[in-house]
Write a protein that holds these residues in place. Structure first.
Motif, PDB file in Angstrom:
ATOM      1  N   GLN A  50       0.818  -1.207   0.000  1.00  0.00           N
ATOM      2  CA  GLN A  50       0.000   0.000   0.000  1.00  0.00           C
ATOM      3  C   GLN A  50       0.855   1.262   0.000  1.00  0.00           C
ATOM      4  O   GLN A  50       0.512   2.259  -0.627  1.00  0.00           O
ATOM      5  N   VAL A  51       1.982   1.217   0.699  1.00  0.00           N
ATOM      6  CA  VAL A  51       2.890   2.365   0.699  1.00  0.00           C
ATOM      7  C   VAL A  51       3.672   2.421  -0.607  1.00  0.00           C
ATOM      8  O   VAL A  51       3.925   3.501  -1.160  1.00  0.00           O
ATOM      9  N   MET A  52       4.050   1.253  -1.124  1.00  0.00           N
ATOM     10  CA  MET A  52       4.824   1.208  -2.361  1.00  0.00           C
ATOM     11  C   MET A  52       4.050   1.801  -3.530  1.00  0.00           C
ATOM     12  O   MET A  52       4.615   2.511  -4.371  1.00  0.00           O
ATOM     13  N   LEU A  53       2.728   1.547  -3.578  1.00  0.00           N
ATOM     14  CA  LEU A  53       1.932   1.908  -4.752  1.00  0.00           C
ATOM     15  C   LEU A  53       1.202   3.234  -4.609  1.00  0.00           C
ATOM     16  O   LEU A  53       0.682   3.757  -5.600  1.00  0.00           O
ATOM     17  N   GLN A  54       1.143   3.767  -3.412  1.00  0.00           N
ATOM     18  CA  GLN A  54       0.355   4.975  -3.184  1.00  0.00           C
ATOM     19  C   GLN A  54       1.048   6.206  -3.764  1.00  0.00           C
ATOM     20  O   GLN A  54       2.272   6.311  -3.756  1.00  0.00           O
ATOM     21  N   GLN A  55       0.246   7.155  -4.282  1.00  0.00           N
ATOM     22  CA  GLN A  55       0.793   8.398  -4.819  1.00  0.00           C
ATOM     23  C   GLN A  55       1.339   9.265  -3.685  1.00  0.00           C
ATOM     24  O   GLN A  55       0.814   9.249  -2.569  1.00  0.00           O
ATOM     25  N   ASP A  56       2.360  10.046  -3.986  1.00  0.00           N
ATOM     26  CA  ASP A  56       2.958  10.910  -2.973  1.00  0.00           C
ATOM     27  C   ASP A  56       1.936  11.868  -2.388  1.00  0.00           C
ATOM     28  O   ASP A  56       1.929  12.125  -1.174  1.00  0.00           O
ATOM     29  N   ALA A  57       1.071  12.392  -3.220  1.00  0.00           N
ATOM     30  CA  ALA A  57       0.074  13.354  -2.745  1.00  0.00           C
ATOM     31  C   ALA A  57      -0.876  12.707  -1.747  1.00  0.00           C
ATOM     32  O   ALA A  57      -1.255  13.318  -0.738  1.00  0.00           O
ATOM     33  N   ILE A  58      -1.252  11.464  -2.005  1.00  0.00           N
ATOM     34  CA  ILE A  58      -2.164  10.768  -1.091  1.00  0.00           C
ATOM     35  C   ILE A  58      -1.466  10.480   0.235  1.00  0.00           C
ATOM     36  O   ILE A  58      -2.057  10.629   1.313  1.00  0.00           O
ATOM     37  N   LEU A  59      -0.206  10.065   0.171  1.00  0.00           N
ATOM     38  CA  LEU A  59       0.546   9.839   1.406  1.00  0.00           C
ATOM     39  C   LEU A  59       0.608  11.119   2.236  1.00  0.00           C
ATOM     40  O   LEU A  59       0.434  11.091   3.466  1.00  0.00           O
ATOM     41  N   TYR A  60       0.826  12.231   1.567  1.00  0.00           N
ATOM     42  CA  TYR A  60       0.915  13.517   2.254  1.00  0.00           C
ATOM     43  C   TYR A  60      -0.425  13.901   2.871  1.00  0.00           C
ATOM     44  O   TYR A  60      -0.506  14.291   4.044  1.00  0.00           O
ATOM     45  N   LEU A  61      -1.514  13.789   2.099  1.00  0.00           N
ATOM     46  CA  LEU A  61      -2.837  14.165   2.598  1.00  0.00           C
ATOM     47  C   LEU A  61      -3.274  13.271   3.749  1.00  0.00           C
ATOM     48  O   LEU A  61      -3.883  13.743   4.717  1.00  0.00           O
ATOM     49  N   ASN A  62      -2.969  11.979   3.662  1.00  0.00           N
ATOM     50  CA  ASN A  62      -3.319  11.075   4.759  1.00  0.00           C
ATOM     51  C   ASN A  62      -2.591  11.470   6.046  1.00  0.00           C
ATOM     52  O   ASN A  62      -3.162  11.409   7.146  1.00  0.00           O
ATOM     53  N   ALA A  63      -1.316  11.844   5.913  1.00  0.00           N
ATOM     54  CA  ALA A  63      -0.549  12.259   7.083  1.00  0.00           C
ATOM     55  C   ALA A  63      -1.135  13.531   7.696  1.00  0.00           C
ATOM     56  O   ALA A  63      -1.300  13.627   8.928  1.00  0.00           O
ATOM     57  N   ILE A  64      -1.474  14.521   6.864  1.00  0.00           N
ATOM     58  CA  ILE A  64      -2.056  15.767   7.355  1.00  0.00           C
ATOM     59  C   ILE A  64      -3.379  15.501   8.053  1.00  0.00           C
ATOM     60  O   ILE A  64      -3.656  16.036   9.136  1.00  0.00           O
ATOM     61  N   TYR A  65      -4.207  14.638   7.462  1.00  0.00           N
ATOM     62  CA  TYR A  65      -5.495  14.295   8.067  1.00  0.00           C
ATOM     63  C   TYR A  65      -5.289  13.691   9.458  1.00  0.00           C
ATOM     64  O   TYR A  65      -5.975  14.045  10.424  1.00  0.00           O
ATOM     65  N   HIS A  66      -4.326  12.793   9.587  1.00  0.00           N
ATOM     66  CA  HIS A  66      -4.067  12.146  10.876  1.00  0.00           C
ATOM     67  C   HIS A  66      -3.516  13.144  11.895  1.00  0.00           C
ATOM     68  O   HIS A  66      -3.910  13.139  13.069  1.00  0.00           O
ATOM     69  N   TYR A  67      -2.627  14.046  11.460  1.00  0.00           N
ATOM     70  CA  TYR A  67      -2.050  15.011  12.387  1.00  0.00           C
ATOM     71  C   TYR A  67      -3.113  15.972  12.929  1.00  0.00           C
ATOM     72  O   TYR A  67      -3.046  16.395  14.086  1.00  0.00           O
ATOM     73  N   LEU A 122       8.593   8.202   4.007  1.00  0.00           N
ATOM     74  CA  LEU A 122       7.957   6.893   4.153  1.00  0.00           C
ATOM     75  C   LEU A 122       8.507   5.845   3.202  1.00  0.00           C
ATOM     76  O   LEU A 122       8.337   4.652   3.447  1.00  0.00           O
ATOM     77  N   ARG A 123       9.126   6.259   2.137  1.00  0.00           N
ATOM     78  CA  ARG A 123       9.674   5.267   1.206  1.00  0.00           C
ATOM     79  C   ARG A 123      10.862   5.866   0.471  1.00  0.00           C
ATOM     80  O   ARG A 123      10.979   7.080   0.306  1.00  0.00           O
ATOM     81  N   SER A 124      11.730   4.989   0.026  1.00  0.00           N
ATOM     82  CA  SER A 124      12.926   5.423  -0.688  1.00  0.00           C
ATOM     83  C   SER A 124      12.694   5.352  -2.188  1.00  0.00           C
ATOM     84  O   SER A 124      12.029   4.434  -2.682  1.00  0.00           O
ATOM     85  N   HIS A 177       8.082   2.617   5.129  1.00  0.00           N
ATOM     86  CA  HIS A 177       7.561   2.853   6.477  1.00  0.00           C
ATOM     87  C   HIS A 177       6.047   2.714   6.427  1.00  0.00           C
ATOM     88  O   HIS A 177       5.401   3.133   5.460  1.00  0.00           O
ATOM     89  N   SER A 178       5.460   2.146   7.485  1.00  0.00           N
ATOM     90  CA  SER A 178       4.019   1.869   7.467  1.00  0.00           C
ATOM     91  C   SER A 178       3.161   3.077   7.794  1.00  0.00           C
ATOM     92  O   SER A 178       1.930   2.976   7.785  1.00  0.00           O
ATOM     93  N   GLY A 179       3.764   4.219   8.079  1.00  0.00           N
ATOM     94  CA  GLY A 179       2.990   5.425   8.353  1.00  0.00           C
ATOM     95  C   GLY A 179       3.154   5.894   9.781  1.00  0.00           C
ATOM     96  O   GLY A 179       3.276   5.094  10.717  1.00  0.00           O
ATOM     97  N   ASP A 180       3.158   7.210   9.962  1.00  0.00           N
ATOM     98  CA  ASP A 180       3.420   7.836  11.258  1.00  0.00           C
ATOM     99  C   ASP A 180       2.125   7.971  12.048  1.00  0.00           C
ATOM    100  O   ASP A 180       1.170   8.614  11.602  1.00  0.00           O
ATOM    101  N   ILE A 181       2.075   7.366  13.240  1.00  0.00           N
ATOM    102  CA  ILE A 181       0.927   7.485  14.135  1.00  0.00           C
ATOM    103  C   ILE A 181       1.347   8.322  15.331  1.00  0.00           C
ATOM    104  O   ILE A 181       2.394   8.069  15.946  1.00  0.00           O
ATOM    105  N   VAL A 182       0.539   9.334  15.683  1.00  0.00           N
ATOM    106  CA  VAL A 182       0.974  10.334  16.656  1.00  0.00           C
ATOM    107  C   VAL A 182       0.187  10.299  17.958  1.00  0.00           C
ATOM    108  O   VAL A 182       0.411  11.134  18.834  1.00  0.00           O
ATOM    109  N   SER A 183      -0.704   9.336  18.129  1.00  0.00           N
ATOM    110  CA  SER A 183      -1.446   9.209  19.372  1.00  0.00           C
ATOM    111  C   SER A 183      -1.803   7.744  19.574  1.00  0.00           C
ATOM    112  O   SER A 183      -2.120   7.044  18.605  1.00  0.00           O
ATOM    113  N   ALA A 184      -1.769   7.278  20.834  1.00  0.00           N
ATOM    114  CA  ALA A 184      -1.940   5.842  21.058  1.00  0.00           C
ATOM    115  C   ALA A 184      -2.760   5.536  22.312  1.00  0.00           C
ATOM    116  O   ALA A 184      -2.304   4.852  23.217  1.00  0.00           O
ATOM    117  N   PRO A 185      -4.021   6.025  22.394  1.00  0.00           N
ATOM    118  CA  PRO A 185      -4.837   5.680  23.570  1.00  0.00           C
ATOM    119  C   PRO A 185      -5.146   4.192  23.659  1.00  0.00           C
ATOM    120  O   PRO A 185      -5.313   3.656  24.754  1.00  0.00           O
TER     121      PRO A 185
END
Length: 701
Positions: free
Chosen positions: A91-108, A514-516, A523-531
């Motif tokens: 999922q990380v290998m095939l995902q577009q850079d823009a989507i990876l960025y937007l997903n990260a912003i949404y999570h933050y 997230l990827r080279s 990388h499987s993605g940055d998670i910033v909270s863990a309740p």
């Protein structure tokens, strides 16, 4: 704590109560249980299989449920893994850079994970995993294991202490003789064990005196009794002792020789402790104690041994220094390099050391032998592990003056002859096989800051990576309350930094990358909270990194929200080897090579360093101090990580191959293969590097 929990984690063994009835588990029932254990990467030994199948169904279920619960914790399968990208790594290998960025912003912004359409289908696990065998043990072997741990000739870890304390709490006073040796060689361990006995009201006060010889021994007991650091590397707030406790400490102190001089080594601590013990109330009974405290409090003149030695060395009075040091052989050995490089009369120093060597402890002799055998090798750095409960490493440029090769060899020969003579007094080994791969594993001396892990090793040891072209790091952490105090939001970042042969930076994989684009690393993605707990993964494809010019990989955990790991409810990391990363679940318990509980009082952890060219994992289990001028992430700690990497890859320590060969020379004959040997020292069979408590108790003697 269940004793089988300790036995399983430490020795991969459990005990089974004998059953004399005619009940027998159904084959299908036992087979299903065995299959479930395989999914965790374990199998029952033939002896254990036979023992459990004779149990009634009810007894087996109790045993099995506890066994599975313990195994899940050991490999990290007791929690749920929900990474940001559940279809990792594809999922990380095939995902577009823009989507990876937007997903990260949404999570933050929201702390919620993105919602993905459909679900990622994964192929069944295609790895052929070598199962770890659980053996059948007994109470006698369990007690011997704990006794060996107490008898260790070096410091033990916090996990070791927890196990000893749990066993002391569980055993009846008359049963304690099974685990308590007549002497506890390492005084930090003495202090902890006796404080545990006192805490659980199981101390035989009439027999405590045999364990205490110096004032520092008693100080360590007071510190341990106050839940402090028995290494004395950190300050402690002494508890308020009852009158019986005060009399006990003063009575032990009164018998020590020498008294005042030893107390001066930790003058300020003794003054603080004296304010609690009130020795003046007992000055008639403990007159020597009262006199010593009078000297400390009032700064009365007192010439100590160490001050005399320092004065002699400062003014290059070698003869005076030798006269003093030969009376304290351990101190002589530790200052030997200083003496040799500060005089032209090296022959006399060597001769004097030869006269004192029999009184030097085995751990110190092994380290002196190792030091002088590699003394003339060109090294960029000298590496030190400071005493304390936090696993740190310091490195400084190696600018030591040269010592003549012949002198170095003389010291090596003296140490080797003394060790062989000492080991020759032990029971014979018969024919013995020593695996050359043991050169990659260090001798255990100090484990005080070691983490709780699936497989315990000594820092700097090198493990083969195993089969597979992809190594998968994983981490899991949780926020919540610790001792009633909320952690707040917790963000732990898993990172991997790649370097070339000369430790020049190549690239990193982290929440910022997230990827080279140069090789296969994700990388499987940055998670910033863990309740409810959070997890991150990194996949590294070894051949593609080597092809690009990478060699070393430093794995690290960074506490971005600045909580030290000791203040988290739970945090651990580890790694797996994968042949086909897309098959099976992201987290497959059976594929876990090692799992490390991260509990240090620090915000950065470096569990391992990879040497991709040699396909080895360098066991580090270290902490790194953050640079306050940067955010706590991988980019801000490059200088410290490079220095740590160089230090650990250049480390020269006594290895197990050399130790066991000395034993064979002293009390056995060398065998060509394990099949023809009475005693086997190897990586997979016989006495292995993972039998740390046995090595520390019976081979570093």
């Amino acid at each position: 704590m269940n004793m089988n929990t300790i036995y399983l984690r430490r020795a991969h063994k459990i005990t089974v109560n004998q059953h004399t009835g005619n009940g027998r588990l159904a084959d299908g029932y036992l087979g299903a249980a065995a299959r479930n254990l395989e999914a965790l990467g374990f199998a029952l030994s033939p002896a254990l299989f036979r023992a459990v199948r004779e149990l009634p169904k009810e007894d087996f279920e109790v045993l099995y449920e506890q066994l599975v619960a313990d195994l899940k914790v050991m490999v990290g399968a007791h929690v749920e893994y929900v990474p940001m990208y559940p279809g990792f790594p594809e999922q990380v290998m095939l995902q577009q850079d823009a989507i990876l960025y937007l997903n990260a912003i949404y999570h933050y912004y929201t702390w919620d994970l993105p919602v993905y359409k459909g679900s990622a289908e994964r192929e069944p696990l295609q790895e052929q995993v070598k199962l770890k065998v659980i053996g059948l043990g007994d109470s006698e072997d369990f007690c011997l294991m704990i006794r060996r741990l107490i008898q260790a000739k070096g410091s033990i870890s916090a996990a070791d202490k927890e196990d000893i304390d749990a066993v002391i709490a569980a055993l009846e006073p008359e049963e304690l003789e099974e685990i308590l040796p007549p002497d506890i060689p390492f005084k930090e361990n003495t202090a902890f064990v006796i404080s545990s006995l006192l805490k659980h009201n199981k101390a035989n006060l009439a027999r405590l005196g045999r364990y205490f010889k110096t004032a520092t021994d008693v100080l360590r007991l007071a510190v341990a009794w106050s839940d402090g650091d028995v290494s004395l590397a950190a300050p402690v707030r002494f508890r308020k002792f009852k009158r019986s406790g005060r009399r006990l400490l003063l009575g032990l102190l009164e018998q020590c020789q020498p008294l005042t001089e030893d107390m001066l080594r930790h003058k300020d601590r003794w003054i603080r402790l004296g304010e609690i013990l009130h020795p003046s109330e007992y000055k008639q009974r403990y007159a020597r104690c009262e006199e010593a405290w009078d000297i400390l409090r009032n700064n009365k003149p007192f010439t100590s041994f160490n001050s005399s030695v320092e004065l002699a060395l400062k003014y290059k009075q070698v003869w005076n220094a030798l006269d003093l040091l030969i009376k304290r052989p351990g101190e002589f050995a530790r200052r030997l390099d200083h003496l040799l490089r500060g005089t032209e009369h090296t022959d006399y120093v060597v001769l004097a050391f030869g006269e004192a060597v029999e009184q030097v402890s085995t751990p110190v002799l092994l380290q002196v032998k190792n030091h002088f055998s590699s003394r003339l090798e060109e090294r960029e750095l000298r590496v030190f592990f400071p005493k304390g409960n936090v696993a740190k490493v310091f490195a400084v440029p190696d600018t030591l003056p040269v010592i003549e090769a012949g002198v170095c060899q003389d010291i090596v020969n003296i140490c080797e002859q003394a060790l062989i003579g000492r080991f020759a007094e032990l029971p014979p080994l018969g024919s013995a096989y020593v695996d050359e791969r043991l050169k990659n594993y260090h001798v255990p001396f100090s484990q005080r800051s070691a983490s709780k892990v699936l497989h315990t090793l000594v820092r700097g040891s090198r493990l083969p990576m195993g089969e597979g072209d992809t190594i998968r790091f994983f981490s899991w952490w949780k926020e919540g309350k610790v001792n009633g105090v909320s952690t707040g939001r917790v963000d732990i970042d898993l990172s991997a930094v790649m370097y070339d042969h000369n430790w020049n930076y190549v690239e990193h994989i982290s929440y910022t990358n997230l990827r080279s684009s140069k090789y296969l690393a994700h990388h499987s993605g940055d998670i910033v909270s863990a309740p409810l707990g959070a997890s991150e993964f990194i996949d590294l494809h070894i051949p593609s990194i080597i092809e690009y010019g990478g060699r070393y990989v430093v794995a690290s955990l960074n506490s971005f929200t600045e909580q030290p790991y000791c203040n988290l409810p739970e945090c651990f990391t580890g790694w797996m080897m994968r042949k086909k990363p897309g098959s099976g679940e992201i987290y497959e318990p059976s594929a876990v090579v090692n799992k490390i509980d991260v509990t240090a009082d620090t915000r950065i952890a470096i569990p391992v360093i990879l040497d991709l060219v040699e396909r080895t994992v360098i066991w580090t289990d270290l902490s790194l101090t953050r640079d306050p001028n940067y955010y706590n992430n991988v980019e801000g700690n490059q200088k410290g990580m490079v220095l740590t990497g160089k230090a650990m890859t250049q480390l020269k320590k006594p290895d197990l191959y050399d130790l066991f060969m000395l034993h064979v020379k002293a009390r056995g004959q060398l065998a060509e293969s394990p099949r023809h040997a009475d005693t086997v020292f190897s990586v997979e069979q016989g006495l292995t590097p993972f039998h740390i408590e046995q090595i520390m108790a019976e081979y570093v003697v």
